[in-house]
Design a protein around this motif. Structure first.
Motif, PDB file in Angstrom:
ATOM      1  N   ALA A   1      -6.029  -6.645   1.065  1.00 19.35           N
ATOM      2  CA  ALA A   1      -6.188  -5.370   0.599  1.00 19.35           C
ATOM      3  C   ALA A   1      -6.288  -4.599   1.670  1.00 19.35           C
ATOM      4  CB  ALA A   1      -7.513  -5.473  -0.216  1.00 19.35           C
ATOM      5  N   LEU A   2      -6.974  -4.504   2.615  1.00 16.92           N
ATOM      6  CA  LEU A   2      -7.142  -3.668   3.922  1.00 16.92           C
ATOM      7  C   LEU A   2      -5.776  -3.332   4.634  1.00 16.92           C
ATOM      8  CD1 LEU A   2      -8.884  -2.052   5.671  1.00 16.92           C
ATOM      9  CD2 LEU A   2      -9.311  -3.679   6.938  1.00 16.92           C
ATOM     10  N   GLY A   3      -5.005  -4.479   4.608  1.00 20.23           N
ATOM     11  CA  GLY A   3      -3.656  -4.218   5.152  1.00 20.23           C
ATOM     12  C   GLY A   3      -2.810  -3.267   4.196  1.00 20.23           C
ATOM     13  N   MET A   4      -2.937  -3.451   3.028  1.00 18.35           N
ATOM     14  CA  MET A   4      -2.174  -2.616   1.896  1.00 18.35           C
ATOM     15  C   MET A   4      -2.636  -1.233   2.057  1.00 18.35           C
ATOM     16  SD  MET A   4      -1.893  -4.923  -1.293  1.00 18.35           S
ATOM     17  CE  MET A   4      -1.362  -3.637  -2.477  1.00 18.35           C
ATOM     18  N   LEU A   5      -3.998  -1.057   1.938  1.00 14.43           N
ATOM     19  CA  LEU A   5      -4.645   0.341   2.334  1.00 14.43           C
ATOM     20  C   LEU A   5      -4.320   1.102   3.572  1.00 14.43           C
ATOM     21  CD1 LEU A   5      -8.002  -0.417   0.788  1.00 14.43           C
ATOM     22  CD2 LEU A   5      -6.041   0.728  -0.302  1.00 14.43           C
ATOM     23  N   LEU A   6      -3.962   0.425   4.574  1.00 10.92           N
ATOM     24  CA  LEU A   6      -3.350   0.913   5.850  1.00 10.92           C
ATOM     25  C   LEU A   6      -2.007   1.587   5.820  1.00 10.92           C
ATOM     26  CD1 LEU A   6      -4.958  -1.633   8.337  1.00 10.92           C
ATOM     27  CD2 LEU A   6      -5.647   0.971   7.894  1.00 10.92           C
ATOM     28  N   ARG A   7      -1.204   0.969   4.462  1.00 14.44           N
ATOM     29  CA  ARG A   7       0.123   1.680   4.312  1.00 14.44           C
ATOM     30  C   ARG A   7      -0.036   2.360   3.127  1.00 14.44           C
ATOM     31  NH1 ARG A   7       1.055  -4.014   5.694  1.00 14.44           N
ATOM     32  NH2 ARG A   7       2.458  -4.264   7.634  1.00 14.44           N
ATOM     33  N   TRP A   8      -0.976   3.059   2.858  1.00 17.23           N
ATOM     34  CA  TRP A   8      -1.341   4.037   1.823  1.00 17.23           C
ATOM     35  C   TRP A   8      -0.340   4.860   1.546  1.00 17.23           C
ATOM     36  CZ3 TRP A   8      -4.764   3.889  -1.834  1.00 17.23           C
ATOM     37  CH2 TRP A   8      -4.852   5.168  -2.848  1.00 17.23           C
ATOM     38  N   ARG A   9       0.203   5.002   0.137  1.00 11.48           N
ATOM     39  CA  ARG A   9       1.366   5.957  -0.087  1.00 11.48           C
ATOM     40  C   ARG A   9       1.179   7.091  -0.923  1.00 11.48           C
ATOM     41  NH1 ARG A   9       4.554   3.888   3.720  1.00 11.48           N
ATOM     42  NH2 ARG A   9       6.369   4.456   2.836  1.00 11.48           N
ATOM     43  N   GLY A  10      -0.117   7.557  -0.807  1.00 10.78           N
ATOM     44  CA  GLY A  10      -0.802   8.623  -1.583  1.00 10.78           C
ATOM     45  C   GLY A  10      -1.355   8.368  -2.754  1.00 10.78           C
ATOM     46  N   SER A  11      -1.161   7.052  -3.377  1.00 11.91           N
ATOM     47  CA  SER A  11      -1.927   6.880  -4.756  1.00 11.91           C
ATOM     48  C   SER A  11      -1.867   5.263  -4.818  1.00 11.91           C
ATOM     49  CB  SER A  11      -1.074   7.382  -5.843  1.00 11.91           C
ATOM     50  OG  SER A  11       0.006   6.679  -6.091  1.00 11.91           O
ATOM     51  N   LEU A  12      -2.663   4.819  -5.625  1.00 10.74           N
ATOM     52  CA  LEU A  12      -3.093   3.530  -5.607  1.00 10.74           C
ATOM     53  C   LEU A  12      -1.714   2.560  -6.337  1.00 10.74           C
ATOM     54  CD1 LEU A  12      -4.751   0.744  -4.818  1.00 10.74           C
ATOM     55  CD2 LEU A  12      -5.791   1.174  -7.075  1.00 10.74           C
ATOM     56  N   ASP A  13      -1.287   3.126  -7.346  1.00  8.58           N
ATOM     57  CA  ASP A  13       0.091   2.648  -7.734  1.00  8.58           C
ATOM     58  C   ASP A  13       1.123   2.759  -6.872  1.00  8.58           C
ATOM     59  OD1 ASP A  13      -1.501   2.355 -10.162  1.00  8.58           O
ATOM     60  OD2 ASP A  13      -0.613   4.229 -11.179  1.00  8.58           O
ATOM     61  N   ARG A  14       1.445   3.706  -6.025  1.00  7.31           N
ATOM     62  CA  ARG A  14       2.508   3.685  -5.219  1.00  7.31           C
ATOM     63  C   ARG A  14       2.223   2.744  -4.003  1.00  7.31           C
ATOM     64  NH1 ARG A  14       2.465   9.402  -6.398  1.00  7.31           N
ATOM     65  NH2 ARG A  14       1.388  10.027  -4.667  1.00  7.31           N
ATOM     66  N   THR A  15       1.036   2.609  -3.677  1.00  5.82           N
ATOM     67  CA  THR A  15       0.803   1.646  -2.520  1.00  5.82           C
ATOM     68  C   THR A  15       1.003   0.264  -2.995  1.00  5.82           C
ATOM     69  OG1 THR A  15      -1.044   3.258  -1.845  1.00  5.82           O
ATOM     70  CG2 THR A  15      -0.986   0.990  -1.057  1.00  5.82           C
ATOM     71  N   ILE A  16       0.515  -0.098  -4.285  1.00  6.44           N
ATOM     72  CA  ILE A  16       0.770  -1.517  -4.920  1.00  6.44           C
ATOM     73  C   ILE A  16       2.289  -1.602  -4.993  1.00  6.44           C
ATOM     74  CG2 ILE A  16       0.526  -2.876  -6.767  1.00  6.44           C
ATOM     75  CD1 ILE A  16      -2.197  -1.560  -7.283  1.00  6.44           C
ATOM     76  N   GLN A  17       2.916  -0.579  -5.482  1.00  8.59           N
ATOM     77  CA  GLN A  17       4.470  -0.737  -5.552  1.00  8.59           C
ATOM     78  C   GLN A  17       5.308  -0.970  -4.164  1.00  8.59           C
ATOM     79  OE1 GLN A  17       6.491   2.572  -7.554  1.00  8.59           O
ATOM     80  NE2 GLN A  17       8.486   1.430  -7.638  1.00  8.59           N
ATOM     81  N   HIS A  18       4.730  -0.298  -3.225  1.00  8.91           N
ATOM     82  CA  HIS A  18       5.223  -0.397  -1.714  1.00  8.91           C
ATOM     83  C   HIS A  18       5.231  -1.843  -1.448  1.00  8.91           C
ATOM     84  CE1 HIS A  18       6.452   0.658   2.139  1.00  8.91           C
ATOM     85  NE2 HIS A  18       5.306   0.368   2.720  1.00  8.91           N
ATOM     86  N   ALA A  19       4.038  -2.313  -1.566  1.00 14.34           N
ATOM     87  CA  ALA A  19       3.417  -3.633  -1.298  1.00 14.34           C
ATOM     88  C   ALA A  19       4.499  -4.795  -1.997  1.00 14.34           C
ATOM     89  CB  ALA A  19       2.331  -3.951  -1.259  1.00 14.34           C
ATOM     90  N   ALA A  20       4.630  -4.432  -3.313  1.00 13.06           N
ATOM     91  CA  ALA A  20       5.732  -5.542  -3.991  1.00 13.06           C
ATOM     92  C   ALA A  20       6.814  -5.475  -3.424  1.00 13.06           C
ATOM     93  CB  ALA A  20       5.386  -4.906  -5.437  1.00 13.06           C
ATOM     94  N   CYS A  21       7.615  -4.047  -3.216  1.00 16.72           N
ATOM     95  CA  CYS A  21       8.914  -4.197  -2.689  1.00 16.72           C
ATOM     96  C   CYS A  21       9.174  -4.684  -1.495  1.00 16.72           C
ATOM     97  CB  CYS A  21       9.438  -2.564  -2.671  1.00 16.72           C
ATOM     98  SG  CYS A  21       9.383  -1.844  -4.400  1.00 16.72           S
ATOM     99  N   ARG A  22       7.994  -4.417  -0.644  1.00 10.66           N
ATOM    100  CA  ARG A  22       8.390  -5.001   0.738  1.00 10.66           C
ATOM    101  C   ARG A  22       8.412  -6.516   0.656  1.00 10.66           C
ATOM    102  NH1 ARG A  22       4.197  -4.938   3.640  1.00 10.66           N
ATOM    103  NH2 ARG A  22       5.035  -4.953   5.821  1.00 10.66           N
ATOM    104  N   ARG A  23       7.348  -7.165  -0.230  1.00 11.15           N
ATOM    105  CA  ARG A  23       7.449  -8.852  -0.535  1.00 11.15           C
ATOM    106  C   ARG A  23       8.542  -9.152  -1.014  1.00 11.15           C
ATOM    107  NH1 ARG A  23       3.521 -11.954   0.770  1.00 11.15           N
ATOM    108  NH2 ARG A  23       3.111 -14.035  -0.577  1.00 11.15           N
TER     109      ARG A  23
END
Length: 219
Positions: A57-79
């Protein structure tokens, strides 16, 4: 349903979604899902992230994209880009009997995730993926009453109506009655307007108008 009853449903739904994914063509993997801006592959990859601990979770937050929804989407797309199709399917299926959930949420959010995201994949592809009504009732109640994590904006828009399931003993709220299968009510609580045609009852037209207007405003 208590915790010991919910986890077997989570495992069964993960298996059902994985089995569905195994039947998809390459073209279907890249089709839009019910999640705006997400492909089927993105949603499936997101479902491999249902056991993220504090470090993840910390690793995802370090790639913060301006909102939680966009951060979660970014993590999903990377995966989705990093894993093979076979790895995604195996990750969705998970380990039988594992009872881990993401840091900061409960098993109820894990249940909601697999039920709703399974439909995010199945519905736009025209595939049938069964949603157990009793489990959907638990997930919908949690979605409509949660305080932490904060409630979804879509759940707030259902206030002022009495929601009644047509396939299980469940009702919530006060106001004009809106009836639908339990799975459809869960999708609406989570902002999936594809379920609107399944509504009936005295409040159906009013709720449909409210949710449709909200979608146009958000767009």
């Amino acid at each position: 349903m208590n915790r010991d009853q919910i986890w077997p449903v989570i495992h069964a739904q993960r298996g059902a979604v994985a089995a569905l994914l195994e039947t998809l063509s390459d073209e279907e993997w890249h089709r839009p899902s019910l999640c705006e801006g997400w492909t089927v592959r993105d949603v499936a990859a997101h479902l491999t992230l249902q056991e993220v601990g504090f470090g993840g979770a910390l690793g995802m937050l370090l790639r913060w994209r301006g909102s939680l929804d966009r951060t979660i989407q970014h993590a999903a797309c990377r995966r989705a880009a990093a894993l093979s199709t076979g790895q995604i399917v195996a990750g969705v299926r998970g380990t039988p009997d594992a009872r881990r959930h993401n840091f900061g949420v409960t098993h109820l959010e894990t249940l909601t995730d697999i039920l709703v995201h399974g439909q995010d994949i199945a519905v736009p592809l025209g595939r049938d993926l069964h949603t157990p009504a009793e489990a959907a009732a638990v997930a919908t109640t949690r979605t409509l009453t949660m305080r932490l994590p904060p409630p979804l904006p879509s759940a707030k828009r259902l206030a002022g109506f009495r929601l009644v399931a047509t396939d299980t003993a469940w009702a919530h709220g006060e106001g004009p009655e809106v009836r639908a299968p339990m799975a459809a009510l869960l999708l609406l609580a989570c902002g999936r307007l594809t379920a609107l045609p399944q509504l009936s009852g005295a409040g159906a037209a009013e709720l449909t108008g409210r949710l449709s207007a909200g979608a146009r405003h958000n767009g």
